[in-house]
Design a protein around this motif. Structure first.
Motif, PDB file in Angstrom:
ATOM      1  N   PHE A  63      18.675  67.245  96.034  1.00  0.00           N
ATOM      2  CA  PHE A  63      20.185  67.270  95.814  1.00  0.00           C
ATOM      3  C   PHE A  63      20.484  66.581  94.563  1.00  0.00           C
ATOM      4  CE2 PHE A  63      24.386  65.312  95.976  1.00  0.00           C
ATOM      5  CZ  PHE A  63      25.115  66.127  96.440  1.00  0.00           C
ATOM      6  N   VAL A  64      19.800  65.365  93.983  1.00  0.00           N
ATOM      7  CA  VAL A  64      20.035  64.894  92.873  1.00  0.00           C
ATOM      8  C   VAL A  64      19.704  65.794  91.705  1.00  0.00           C
ATOM      9  CG1 VAL A  64      19.288  62.950  90.989  1.00  0.00           C
ATOM     10  CG2 VAL A  64      19.745  62.589  93.572  1.00  0.00           C
ATOM     11  N   MET A  65      18.735  66.798  91.750  1.00  0.00           N
ATOM     12  CA  MET A  65      18.385  67.613  90.758  1.00  0.00           C
ATOM     13  C   MET A  65      19.236  68.630  90.749  1.00  0.00           C
ATOM     14  SD  MET A  65      14.328  67.356  90.310  1.00  0.00           S
ATOM     15  CE  MET A  65      13.804  65.584  89.857  1.00  0.00           C
ATOM     16  N   THR A  97      22.515  68.318  91.582  1.00  0.00           N
ATOM     17  CA  THR A  97      23.912  67.899  90.993  1.00  0.00           C
ATOM     18  C   THR A  97      23.614  67.885  89.560  1.00  0.00           C
ATOM     19  OG1 THR A  97      24.119  66.314  92.808  1.00  0.00           O
ATOM     20  CG2 THR A  97      25.391  65.899  90.704  1.00  0.00           C
ATOM     21  N   VAL A  98      22.600  67.493  89.017  1.00  0.00           N
ATOM     22  CA  VAL A  98      22.377  67.268  87.400  1.00  0.00           C
ATOM     23  C   VAL A  98      22.374  68.530  86.766  1.00  0.00           C
ATOM     24  CG1 VAL A  98      21.825  64.861  87.548  1.00  0.00           C
ATOM     25  CG2 VAL A  98      20.152  66.651  87.456  1.00  0.00           C
TER      26      VAL A  98
END
Lengths: 329, 484
Positions: free
Chosen positions: B82-84, B86-87
């Motif tokens: 999820f972090v990847m 988002t960014v």
């Protein structure tokens, strides 16, 4: 749906102005909330291993949701004023790309750090985290400064806005951490936050002086308008109240004033951008806004959701309210 | 035609100095590369969300430690993904402004609303409740915790909905009229329902969501198969493997059937793309090439019937395109001034379809073993699932290439050409420079994600007791050792 929504007139006459306000509000939320994340990321450089874990516990649950305000700002700008979105980003190509890359590094580094219990690995991730947290607000400030003053990337007003935003972020981050911890960590936050607030005030004064003297895009008259003066007055008041609250140990109140400082800064930017929302090209709100049907639709579908989003944030911050996990361990 | 010329028909490749890429080509490659990486993580969120909800629910409802393990392992994967996502997602909408500002300005009224709704309705929902899911287990009730997992998943699927509203509009634009504003011809919204629910929208949504579930299911199956292979009686991972096989039994055949009907819809609405998918140059009866093997290197970059060894069904292309007529005339690529890069579309399509059939085969094979209650007995099946685990993603990406590259030279079909959407102020230096930076940065990101996945798998092996921390004797891979 076309029968329900007026096609040739805005739901209310001031709807374009209201959406200018929503764009500004989203940017202010972003500066206030992700600003505290950037601040945590910069203050992180000054902490030892144990306190770094504490900072990450405060940062972990909220940063991703905070960052979404940037997306909300960008897409709202696109939905309401497409030419401004197009001109702002294409006019600052390298700056915009560098900002998204900075955000990438800032977001990924702490996530990767936690995946491996190896001091070398952690040191490398930490460096990237601090780097991303410092560079991103600096560049974002330069972008916002260039936008508001209609100046080139490398100009005094743009650079001063960048430095100012960095100091503001440190203030927000320090106040947030102070409110969620105690003891020596909170004391250190008060020291850094106080210094950052003073730097910020000096930066704002310098920025206003430079802008008034150089008068790019004829901003002098706008700087002397009531909204701009109000924003400056709010800045001074929030900063003063914040310094007092920090000294008195009223850390939650201090964070409230830091939030106010962020809104005051974006308020100043808004005062410079209304109604000439893109000074570099002179495009106004009325010339850049989308047609009535499109804006009416975005209003009916988007505004109620924005209220819901604010409730989500209340829930999120409420859930993680109080001392950080492990802060007093 | 030279090899490169065939790949990118009609596009100026190099800047005037012949060293840097042209701003247009660099922008296209940059967008293609950044969306390729982003889509991996976006599909991970969409496909993994139902698993997360199920594992969380079972974990809260039962005391079965197997589900606690599965929840913990997959939430870790989900969180990093999820972090990847988002960014890598933020640069996507930014590039509409930085690289394709005329696209943003011309279609802002049509795409701006859905993108803003995506951020407000979906992205916030996902990000806020993922925070609760990851960090709030001790701070909220069981009920709120399960609800958070559901809302995170709803956010992912809603996010896909609004993004595909935008993309479907780019394929089959409706609900607008062209008017002049600020010295430019722009699309003005006239009918929101027609603009949001374009003919392509339902096709695309079903196909893409299902493709995401298949891609993730194959990853789940591959990882579960690996753990089962290392420890045959692992309760948690046998459960996960069984689940994945059942999901594949439903989704893989659905995708094949749906894809067939989707193809007919593309022939109706985007005949040029359909012709590129079959490399059909001369207007007339179209054959369907079941299998195509290039007979020379040229055939790879410029596929033509006379350079390919094909096993074809005469007239079936016409049959599909017309909905029942074997001799129906299908418009060929020669009728158009500019064409998409045919080779990329043609080969991507073949790869996607071939993999789709492979997945149906894997599903039936696994289903048969499951029926006999001997799913984990077969080393051969476990090996096949391990080897196939990245292939769902390959199919998803190649399918996406068919859709997006096949739409060229248009960014909005028949409304705006990609070459007209590119920023006029963009220099070759800046465009090439950021492309190189994105390539390096995203390769590092992919490597990091791969490393995290490896560490998570190693951690799980340690916990299962089949690998100790000091274990330096690496196990040989199953297809090397052969332990049937």
């Amino acid at each position: 749906m076309t029968e329900l929504l007026p096609v040739d007139r805005y739901l209310v006459d001031s709807l374009p102005t209201i959406w200018f306000g929503v764009v500004v509000f989203s940017l202010a939320m972003y500066v206030a909330l992700d600003g505290l994340d950037f601040g945590i990321g910069m203050l992180y450089a000054t902490r030892d291993e144990h306190e770094r874990e504490t900072l990450l516990s405060a940062f972990g649950p909220i940063w991703d949701a905070n960052e979404v305000w940037l997306v909300a700002f960008g897409t709202t700008l696109l939905a309401a004023f497409p030419p401004i979105y197009a001109r702002l980003l294409s006019g600052h190509y390298l700056l915009s790309i560098a900002i998204v890359m900075g955000l990438l590094v800032r977001g990924v580094a702490p996530e990767l750090r936690e995946q491996r219990d190896d001091p070398d690995w952690r040191r490398r991730c930490d460096r990237l985290f601090v780097f991303g947290s410092t560079v991103t607000p600096l560049l974002l400030g330069v972008l916002v400064g260039s936008w508001a003053f209609g100046t080139p990337t490398l100009s005094a007003p743009s650079l001063l806005t960048g430095v100012g935003l960095v100091a503001l972020c440190v203030t927000s981050g320090a106040a947030f951490v102070a409110a969620k911890t105690s003891g020596s960590l909170a004391d250190a936050m008060v020291r850094y936050g106080t210094t950052a607030t003073v730097v910020y005030l000096v930066g704002v004064v310098a920025l206003l002086a430079v802008a008034a003297l150089a008068n790019p895009s004829n901003v002098r008259a706008l700087l002397l308008s009531a909204p701009a003066l109000g924003a400056v007055l709010a800045t001074v008041s929030f900063a003063g109240a914040g310094l007092a609250a920090a000294r008195l140990g009223r850390h939650r109140l201090w964070f409230g004033t830091a939030f106010g400082l962020s809104f005051a800064l974006v308020g100043l930017v808004a005062a410079l951008l209304y109604p000439r929302v893109h000074p570099a090209s002179g495009l106004t709100v009325d010339a850049a806004v989308v047609s009535p049907l499109a804006l009416n639709l975005t209003t009916v579908l988007g505004l109620p959701v924005l209220a819901l989003v604010l409730w989500y944030f209340k829930f999120l911050y409420g859930t993680f309210a109080g001392p950080v996990d492990g802060a007093n361990a | 035609m030279s090899a490169t010329g065939a790949l990118i028909d009609g596009t100026v490749l190099l800047a005037e100095n012949n060293i840097l890429l042209s701003p247009e080509f660099a922008s296209r490659v940059q967008f293609g590369w950044t969306i390729t990486v982003h889509i991996l993580f976006a599909a991970l969120s969409i496909g993994l969300a139902p698993y997360i909800v199920y594992f969380t629910w079972k974990d809260v409802r039962s005391d079965d430690p197997a589900y606690a393990r599965l929840r913990e392992f997959w939430i870790n994967v989900f969180a990093v993904g999820f972090v990847m996502g988002t960014v890598t997602g933020i640069p996507m909408s930014f590039q509409f402004g930085t690289n394709f500002p005329r696209f943003a300005e011309v279609s802002g009224e049509l795409i701006g609303g859905p993108l803003a709704f995506e951020a407000k309705m979906a992205f916030f929902l996902e990000a806020v409740f993922l925070g609760i899911l990851l960090f709030g287990r001790e701070r909220v009730s069981d009920r709120t915790y399960v609800l958070s997992s559901i809302l995170t998943g709803v956010g992912a699927w809603l996010s896909g909905f609004w993004i595909l509203v935008v993309n479907a509009w780019m394929q089959t634009p409706r609900g607008f009229e062209l008017v002049r504003r600020n010295g430019m011809e722009i699309a003005r919204l006239t009918d929101p329902v027609a603009a949001f629910f374009t003919p392509r929208m339902p096709w695309m949504y079903v196909h893409m969501m299902n493709a995401s579930v298949i891609a993730v299911t194959l990853v789940v199956a591959g990882i579960a198969a690996y753990f089962v292979w290392r420890k045959r009686d692992s309760e948690a991972w046998n459960t996960a493997l069984r689940m994945a096989v059942v999901v594949l039994l439903i989704t893989a055949p659905l995708q094949a059937l749906h894809g067939d009907a989707y193809g007919r819809h593309v022939a109706d609405t985007q005949p040029q793309k359909f012709a590129a998918m079959e490399a059909h140059y001369e207007t007339g009866q179209a054959d369907l090439h079941l299998i195509a093997i290039p007979r020379s290197l040229d055939a790879l970059t410029d596929p033509r019937t006379d350079t390919l060894f094909t096993i074809s069904l005469p007239g079936l292309g016409s049959f599909l395109a017309s909905g029942g007529d074997f001799s129906a005339e299908v418009v060929g690529l020669h009728e158009y001034d500019e064409n998409p890069p045919v080779a990329l579309v043609f080969w991507s399509f073949r790869l996607m379809v071939g993999l789709g059939f492979l997945f149906v085969g894997l599903a039936l094979w696994g289903g048969n073993r499951l029926r006999k209650g001997r799913l984990s007995d077969s080393g051969r099946y476990l090996r096949a699932m391990m080897l196939s685990s990245p292939l769902g993603y390959v199919a998803l990406l190649t399918g996406w290439y068919v859709t997006e590259i096949g739409r060229q030279p248009w960014v909005v079909q028949d409304v705006l050409k990609t070459s007209d959407a590119v920023s006029r102020s963009l220099t070759a230096t800046a465009a090439t420079g950021t492309l190189v930076a994105f390539v390096l940065l995203y390769l590092a990101l992919l490597a990091a994600f791969g490393a995290v996945l490896k560490w998570l798998i190693e951690g799980e092996l340690e916990r299962m007791g089949v690998r100790t921390v000091d274990d330096t004797s690496r196990p040989r891979l199953p297809w090397v050792s052969g332990d049937d």
